[in-house]
Scaffold this active site. Structure first.
Site, mmCIF file in Angstrom:
data_model
loop_
_atom_site.group_PDB
_atom_site.id
_atom_site.type_symbol
_atom_site.label_atom_id
_atom_site.label_comp_id
_atom_site.label_asym_id
_atom_site.label_seq_id
_atom_site.Cartn_x
_atom_site.Cartn_y
_atom_site.Cartn_z
ATOM 1 N N ARG A 121 0.817 -1.227 0.000
ATOM 2 C CA ARG A 121 0.000 0.000 0.000
ATOM 3 C C ARG A 121 0.846 1.270 0.000
ATOM 4 O O ARG A 121 0.405 2.339 0.423
ATOM 5 C CB ARG A 121 -0.982 0.032 1.172
ATOM 6 C CG ARG A 121 -1.990 -1.094 1.148
ATOM 7 C CD ARG A 121 -3.322 -0.689 1.756
ATOM 8 N NE ARG A 121 -4.271 -1.753 1.598
ATOM 9 C CZ ARG A 121 -4.521 -2.682 2.528
ATOM 10 N NH1 ARG A 121 -3.885 -2.642 3.681
ATOM 11 N NH2 ARG A 121 -5.407 -3.608 2.312
ATOM 12 N N LYS A 143 4.322 11.773 -11.123
ATOM 13 C CA LYS A 143 3.468 10.974 -12.012
ATOM 14 C C LYS A 143 4.169 9.647 -12.271
ATOM 15 O O LYS A 143 5.326 9.623 -12.694
ATOM 16 C CB LYS A 143 3.243 11.690 -13.343
ATOM 17 C CG LYS A 143 2.144 12.722 -13.299
ATOM 18 C CD LYS A 143 1.795 13.203 -14.698
ATOM 19 C CE LYS A 143 0.710 14.261 -14.649
ATOM 20 N NZ LYS A 143 0.446 14.847 -15.981
ATOM 21 N N GLU A 185 11.601 19.041 -23.982
ATOM 22 C CA GLU A 185 10.896 19.356 -22.727
ATOM 23 C C GLU A 185 11.522 20.584 -22.050
ATOM 24 O O GLU A 185 10.862 21.286 -21.289
ATOM 25 C CB GLU A 185 10.919 18.153 -21.772
ATOM 26 C CG GLU A 185 10.273 16.887 -22.338
ATOM 27 C CD GLU A 185 8.746 16.826 -22.176
ATOM 28 O OE1 GLU A 185 8.149 17.770 -21.637
ATOM 29 O OE2 GLU A 185 8.165 15.805 -22.603
ATOM 30 N N LYS A 227 9.234 23.327 -13.192
ATOM 31 C CA LYS A 227 8.296 22.228 -12.958
ATOM 32 C C LYS A 227 7.893 22.173 -11.484
ATOM 33 O O LYS A 227 6.732 21.928 -11.159
ATOM 34 C CB LYS A 227 8.888 20.893 -13.411
ATOM 35 C CG LYS A 227 7.896 19.762 -13.156
ATOM 36 C CD LYS A 227 8.007 18.587 -14.056
ATOM 37 C CE LYS A 227 6.806 17.657 -13.811
ATOM 38 N NZ LYS A 227 6.866 16.442 -14.575
ATOM 39 N N GLU A 237 -3.076 17.869 -10.918
ATOM 40 C CA GLU A 237 -3.560 18.345 -12.215
ATOM 41 C C GLU A 237 -5.071 18.586 -12.198
ATOM 42 O O GLU A 237 -5.795 18.182 -13.116
ATOM 43 C CB GLU A 237 -3.183 17.346 -13.316
ATOM 44 C CG GLU A 237 -3.087 17.975 -14.695
ATOM 45 C CD GLU A 237 -2.450 17.051 -15.728
ATOM 46 O OE1 GLU A 237 -1.346 16.539 -15.475
ATOM 47 O OE2 GLU A 237 -3.070 16.845 -16.770
ATOM 48 N N ARG A 242 -1.076 22.479 -13.662
ATOM 49 C CA ARG A 242 -0.164 21.407 -14.092
ATOM 50 C C ARG A 242 -0.438 21.003 -15.543
ATOM 51 O O ARG A 242 0.466 20.568 -16.257
ATOM 52 C CB ARG A 242 -0.286 20.195 -13.154
ATOM 53 C CG ARG A 242 0.740 19.133 -13.485
ATOM 54 C CD ARG A 242 0.914 18.097 -12.399
ATOM 55 N NE ARG A 242 1.971 17.185 -12.799
ATOM 56 C CZ ARG A 242 2.609 16.367 -11.983
ATOM 57 N NH1 ARG A 242 2.294 16.334 -10.708
ATOM 58 N NH2 ARG A 242 3.571 15.588 -12.428
ATOM 59 N N ASN A 246 1.465 19.888 -20.326
ATOM 60 C CA ASN A 246 1.111 19.021 -21.454
ATOM 61 C C ASN A 246 1.216 19.746 -22.786
ATOM 62 O O ASN A 246 0.778 19.224 -23.821
ATOM 63 C CB ASN A 246 -0.318 18.479 -21.265
ATOM 64 C CG ASN A 246 -0.414 17.587 -20.036
ATOM 65 O OD1 ASN A 246 0.526 16.876 -19.720
ATOM 66 N ND2 ASN A 246 -1.540 17.649 -19.346
ATOM 67 N N HIS A 249 1.736 17.970 -26.081
ATOM 68 C CA HIS A 249 1.582 16.534 -25.851
ATOM 69 C C HIS A 249 0.370 15.930 -26.562
ATOM 70 O O HIS A 249 0.383 14.750 -26.897
ATOM 71 C CB HIS A 249 1.508 16.239 -24.347
ATOM 72 C CG HIS A 249 2.857 16.289 -23.671
ATOM 73 N ND1 HIS A 249 3.644 17.415 -23.668
ATOM 74 C CD2 HIS A 249 3.560 15.355 -22.981
ATOM 75 C CE1 HIS A 249 4.767 17.169 -23.002
ATOM 76 N NE2 HIS A 249 4.745 15.922 -22.580
ATOM 77 N N HIS A 253 1.144 13.109 -28.885
ATOM 78 C CA HIS A 253 0.639 11.778 -28.569
ATOM 79 C C HIS A 253 -0.030 11.162 -29.796
ATOM 80 O O HIS A 253 0.130 9.968 -30.087
ATOM 81 C CB HIS A 253 -0.340 11.885 -27.398
ATOM 82 C CG HIS A 253 -0.735 10.555 -26.848
ATOM 83 N ND1 HIS A 253 -1.853 9.891 -27.291
ATOM 84 C CD2 HIS A 253 -0.159 9.767 -25.933
ATOM 85 C CE1 HIS A 253 -1.950 8.736 -26.648
ATOM 86 N NE2 HIS A 253 -0.933 8.635 -25.816
ATOM 87 N N HIS A 267 9.285 10.061 -27.817
ATOM 88 C CA HIS A 267 8.297 10.907 -27.140
ATOM 89 C C HIS A 267 8.671 12.392 -27.235
ATOM 90 O O HIS A 267 7.843 13.238 -27.602
ATOM 91 C CB HIS A 267 8.175 10.473 -25.678
ATOM 92 C CG HIS A 267 7.301 11.387 -24.864
ATOM 93 N ND1 HIS A 267 5.933 11.470 -25.028
ATOM 94 C CD2 HIS A 267 7.609 12.307 -23.907
ATOM 95 C CE1 HIS A 267 5.434 12.375 -24.197
ATOM 96 N NE2 HIS A 267 6.431 12.894 -23.511
HETATM 97 N N1 GLY Z 1 4.973 15.393 -17.630
HETATM 98 C C1 GLY Z 1 3.859 16.191 -17.279
HETATM 99 C C2 GLY Z 1 3.636 16.255 -15.812
HETATM 100 O O1 GLY Z 1 4.457 15.801 -15.034
HETATM 101 O O2 GLY Z 1 2.622 16.765 -15.422
#
Ligand code: GLY
Length: 369
Positions: A121, A143, A185, A227, A237, A242, A246, A249, A253, A267
């Site tokens: 957990r 993430k 990025e 970031k 997000e 946040r 993106n 993206h 994507h 990517h």
């Molecule tokens: N890579 C996008 C984020 O971490 O929100």
């Protein structure tokens, strides 16, 4: 050493950035490790370059390291490898207060972080990212995910690391293509909300890619600080902040999906072209000047990243690319939020973008000469 605090409520941590920090991982991790051994997860490529260095560093502070070495590549972010990691952690009698080490790029970081979030957990983990993309993006912010047959990163959790150690020297052993993909990025942070940093990229991007250590350290520290600010403001997000990360993206994507999430388009390359498309679409909608959009395209192209759709030699139309977007995990009650720009450094979340408009725009871009 640059030390960037990530001020997540209830789970604050530091990102430490310095040339050589990987070889000193032991002393940095020692305060986080209660035992005389640590569990390290990595892949074969990274193990070949860094296992001995890391093992010796842990040994120098009295920590024995146990290693799980997985195949390199995106296909490792799978249910099967998640099960392998979990079984191994349980065999090793991992405890909740332990800190598992993720040593590698985004695949290892995402998989290890997700395993850490669910085993017993939830236990702790430390990120030691070895690619530029992982150093400036995926290792920071919590993430974690695996891929499933329905798509990339569709199963995961928000689970913050206890510490991140980013060593710019690790980039010296990577193929230029990988560093360049990660650089997309970096540029993203300029385009989101910092026109001055985009200018820095224009002036220093080529130098950074050629191996200039000072430029690399500056770019990593600046990107991580940007970031950190964003994820501290909107960890999960949910507040529209946040989501700015993106940028590029959604287009990217769709391009990754069309090219089969393969070596044909990494990517970061998808994100680079995605940011150009977001800029050009924004200009087409009258939101930003065509001149600014072409400035974005020029920088992306100058550093050797894909800056136009014909460069990918796709065999599809705009509708097909737009249809890939319908499977995007950001879909919200039938609408897809898009990151658009009012100018360089002025990205915003648009919630009323019509996918028919996107398809028509992509047809124009596919026909670009
Ligand atoms: N890579 C996008 C984020 O971490 O929100």
């Amino acid at each position: 050493m640059a030390v960037i605090p990530v001020a997540i409520a209830g789970a604050p941590y530091e990102v430490r950035i310095e040339a050589g920090v990987l070889a000193r991982a032991g002393e940095h991790c020692r305060p986080f490790i209660r035992k005389n051994h640590v569990l390290v997860i990595t892949d074969h490529n990274v193990a070949a370059k860094w296992r001995q260095t890391a093992t010796e560093s842990f040994a120098s502070v009295g920590i024995r390291s146990e290693w799980l070495v997985l195949p390199a590549g995106e296909s490792t972010k799978s249910w099967d490898h998640l099960a392998q990691v979990i079984d191994w952690l349980l065999d090793q009698e991992v405890e909740r207060k332990d800190k598992i080490i993720a040593l590698g790029g985004g695949v290892i970081g995402d998989l290890t972080g997700f395993a850490a979030s669910i085993v017993k957990r939830g236990c702790g983990f430390i990120q030691i990212p070895t690619t530029l993309l992982a150093q400036v993006d995926s290792s920071v912010g919590g993430k974690t995910a695996i891929n499933t047959r329905a798509g990339k990163n569709l199963v995961g959790a928000f689970h913050q690391p206890a510490l991140v150690l980013a060593d710019p020297l690790a980039l010296n052993t990577l193929p230029l293509r990988d560093v360049r993909a990660g650089y997309a990025e970096v540029v993203k942070y300029g385009l989101i909300d910092n026109a001055a940093f985009f200018e820095w990229c224009e002036a220093n991007g080529a130098k950074l890619l050629a191996g200039d250590q000072a430029a690399r350290e500056y770019a990593i520290a600046h990107s991580v600080a940007a970031k950190a600010r964003i994820v501290a403001a909107d960890e999960k997000e949910t507040a529209g902040v946040r989501a700015l990360l993106n940028l590029g993206h959604t287009f990217g994507h769709a391009l990754e999906a069309e090219t089969g999430f393969s070596e044909r388009l990494l990517h970061g390359e998808g994100v680079a072209l995605g940011m150009v498309l977001a800029a050009r679409f924004s200009a087409r909608q009258g939101l930003m000047t065509g001149q600014d959009a072409e400035r974005v395209a020029a920088h992306i192209g100058t550093v050797g990243l894909p800056a136009s759709l014909p460069a990918l030699a796709l065999n599809c139309d705009g509708r097909r690319l737009a249809d890939h977007m319908l499977h995007d995990k950001k879909m919200d009650a039938g609408t897809l939020p898009f990151l658009l720009m009012r100018g360089i450094g002025q990205t915003f979340l648009a919630t009323d973008t019509d996918l028919n408009e996107i398809a028509a725009f992509l047809d124009e871009e596919l026909a670009r000469t």
